[in-house]
Enzyme design. Structure first.
Site, PDB file in Angstrom:
ATOM      1  N   SER A 104       0.873  -1.181   0.000  1.00 37.86           N
ATOM      2  CA  SER A 104       0.000   0.000   0.000  1.00 37.86           C
ATOM      3  C   SER A 104       0.908   1.227   0.000  1.00 37.86           C
ATOM      4  CB  SER A 104      -0.912  -0.003   1.230  1.00 37.86           C
ATOM      5  OG  SER A 104      -1.816  -1.068   1.166  1.00 37.86           O
ATOM      6  N   LYS A 179      -6.169   1.927  -4.092  1.00 32.02           N
ATOM      7  CA  LYS A 179      -6.110   1.212  -2.806  1.00 32.02           C
ATOM      8  C   LYS A 179      -6.348   2.187  -1.658  1.00 32.02           C
ATOM      9  CE  LYS A 179      -5.356  -1.695   0.495  1.00 32.02           C
ATOM     10  NZ  LYS A 179      -4.136  -2.480   0.704  1.00 32.02           N
ATOM     11  N   LYS A 248      -2.476   5.139   7.761  1.00 32.12           N
ATOM     12  CA  LYS A 248      -1.558   5.471   6.670  1.00 32.12           C
ATOM     13  C   LYS A 248      -2.302   5.609   5.347  1.00 32.12           C
ATOM     14  CE  LYS A 248       0.244   2.461   4.252  1.00 32.12           C
ATOM     15  NZ  LYS A 248       0.881   1.261   3.678  1.00 32.12           N
TER      16      LYS A 248
END
Length: 299
Positions: A104, A179, A248
């Site tokens: 990611s 994502k 994050k």
């Protein structure tokens, strides 16, 4: 490289909670697999389970593999693995190698790394996944692939060992962008579901009744279906995805919005909530534990 005639050698860097089952599935399909991780325990587990070959150095991966998958915590680590001062992987890659970043990562960093690898004759695509550990184990992950279509086509059989839905998202970096945006929506859905659960319980409604109504009604989302009863009401809080990783990804999504001049009305609220939860519960806590923050009245 011609996947129609033989299975090419694959390097897999990052044998974590997601990387382990993904790598096991690749090996089970007959791909010669070489794995690398800085944690010796992780290598011991996968070698014992699948009989794959553990690389002692990144240079071994570069020398022996035609396709290299990176499944790492973030872009900082990806960049270090590829271009680290002492033993960066990039200098060891053969011309024609395909590097797939399934981490990611930040879309902007991905766009930066692509041209650097291209100058050495190495193709680079981003292909992050969604679905969690359960879907990594059964091979039903959703894979968002960004980059040159011809390169993606060459590794699609490899993707199909790990995923069920392979979605080509466009240019390099678009997979990582999607994502982050997907997890932005997921985080919003989970927080809303947790708030509804908390309010309903405080009002005196049984948790299973709350979840049943949500799942039979317009409030249904991935969290109401797959997280509330399984990990929150049960008290297990072990979905396999950390709170820090969710924070994050929300951060990446809000940064992406700013970079294109878009407004995200929920963005700053979500980021603040998840950042506070990370500080108070630790980034290693399961992301479903954000409900515990609501129980304590800390958000």
């Amino acid at each position: 490289m011609n996947p129609g005639k033989r299975k090419y050698a694959v390097g897999f860097v990052g044998i974590g909670k997601m990387g382990l089952p993904m790598a096991i599935r690749i090996a089970a399909r007959g791909y010669p697999l070489h794995v690398y991780d800085t944690a010796a325990d992780a290598l011991t587990v996968i070698c014992a389970q699948s009989g794959v070959q553990a690389a002692t150095r990144l240079s071994d991966i570069g020398r022996d593999c035609e396709v290299v998958i990176l499944m790492l915590p973030d872009s900082v680590v990806v960049k270090k693995v590829l271009f680290g001062d002492k033993d960066g992987l990039a200098v060891h890659l053969k011309k024609g190698t395909i590097v797939i970043d399934m981490s990611s990562s930040s879309p902007s960093v991905t766009r930066e790394l692509g041209p650097r690898l291209e100058t050495a004759g190495v193709a680079f695509i981003d292909a992050p996944v969604s679905g969690g550990v359960k879907r990594a184990v059964d091979g039903s992950l959703a894979i968002m692939a960004g980059g040159e279509a011809a390169v993606i086509a060459r590794v699609k059989p490899l993707f199909l060992t790990m995923g069920k839905s392979i979605i080509e998202t466009g240019m390099l970096g678009s997979g990582h962008a999607m994502k982050a945006l997907n997890n932005y929506v997921s985080a919003a859905g989970l927080l809303a579901a947790c708030e509804a659960l908390k309010v309903g319980v405080d009002f005196g409604i049984a948790p299973d009744k709350i979840v049943a109504v949500l799942n039979a009604s317009t409030g249904r989302n991935n969290s109401t279906e797959n997280k509330l009863m399984q990990f929150i009401v049960s008290g297990s809080f072990n979905s396999g995805f950390s709170l820090g990783l969710m924070r994050k990804d929300i951060n990446i999504a809000t940064d992406l919005a700013k970079s294109v001049g878009a407004q995200t009305l929920l963005g700053e609220v979500l980021l603040k909530s998840w950042a506070e939860a990370e500080v108070k519960l630790s980034g290693a806590a399961d992301h479903t534990e954000i409900y515990r923050m609501l129980e304590k009245g800390n958000i």
